[in-house]
Motif scaffolding. Sequence first.
Motif, short mmCIF file in Angstrom:
data_model
loop_
_atom_site.label_atom_id
_atom_site.label_comp_id
_atom_site.label_asym_id
_atom_site.label_seq_id
_atom_site.Cartn_x
_atom_site.Cartn_y
_atom_site.Cartn_z
N THR A 29 0.84 -1.20 0.00
CA THR A 29 0.00 0.00 0.00
C THR A 29 0.87 1.24 0.00
O THR A 29 1.94 1.27 0.62
N SER A 72 -3.37 1.08 -3.56
CA SER A 72 -3.10 -0.20 -2.90
C SER A 72 -3.21 -1.37 -3.85
O SER A 72 -3.96 -1.34 -4.84
N ALA A 81 -7.31 -0.84 2.94
CA ALA A 81 -6.11 -0.11 3.38
C ALA A 81 -6.49 1.30 3.80
O ALA A 81 -5.91 1.87 4.74
N TYR A 127 -4.79 -5.67 4.74
CA TYR A 127 -4.62 -4.34 4.17
C TYR A 127 -4.87 -3.18 5.13
O TYR A 127 -4.20 -2.14 5.03
N ALA A 149 2.35 0.09 -3.15
CA ALA A 149 1.33 -0.44 -4.05
C ALA A 149 1.92 -1.12 -5.27
O ALA A 149 1.23 -1.87 -5.96
#
Length: 333
Positions: A29, A72, A81, A127, A149
Amino acid sequence: MTPGKRNLITDVPGLLVGNAQNATLKSGTTVLLGKDRLTASYSVMGGAPGTRETDLLEPDKSVEQVDAIVLSGGSTYGLDAASGVVAGLREQGRGFALLNLRIPLVPAAIIFDLLNGGDKDWTDNPYPALGRAALADARCDFALGSVGAGTGALTGMLKGGLGSASLVLESGVTVGALIAANPVGNVTTPGERHFWAAPFEVGDEFGGLGPDPRGGLGRGFESRKAGAFAQLAHTAIGIVATDASLTKAQAKRMATVAHDGLARAIVPSHMPSDGDLIFAVSTNGRAMRDPDSELRDIGHAAGLCIARAVARAVYHARPAPGDLLPCWSDGQT
């Protein structure tokens, strides 16, 4: 136009970027955070986007500013996330003020990296924790390639990644881009040496090899990724940013024009299975003297930065155990 000191989106004053990744998961992320709240909008040109809180970025919606943007991995799971980032920002006392409340507003977009060779057999969604960790990592200097990411990103023929680039205009305005490059299309020409974005390269920021000297390119389409994943989702998601003061409508125009950079760097782009999305944010640090002409220049710079950021994402990608595709650096001598 010349790149900023870092050649990163954080050359725009007031911006920070944080990354978190999990090597076993092969995903991660990225968070873009403003030291102050950000005017923001977005534009989608892919056929398969995955998003959170994007409707509020339309110019006719009442909320003018957001607190952070999340990119993400994880497809639908990765949208959570943003929940981790929201929780972290709440603890910091940040967010939209409503009476005695603070409500962090964090739009997000995701790439599909669920079939990239990583272990996705989790019990609890990882996440939200990755989002919190990325927020805690927010800084001016950050790595590119197989991080955040971009950790599990794949392009048509090569490993993808996280890329960034910047330009400072003659007016003093700074424009930057941040991209997670995971398209079904190709970032390099056939042979996987020359980047499609080579005409827009500054110095040797992604190898300095120049354009492919052959003609007639782009008519065929070979993709190792498409062969492996059939018609499942792919995408390039990113953010363009500037310190010029923009309205939401102007930010939306900036995001729309910035998609030109994807088309310059990825062939083909904006396909039905791509979720191509670009956010645009302004830190509102500089008033524009001539909005019409300056917005034109800002949009042009945003497209250039996106194209360069895509190439830099692939250029900086590095191999890891279990990879399904090679890295660009593997084939260079």
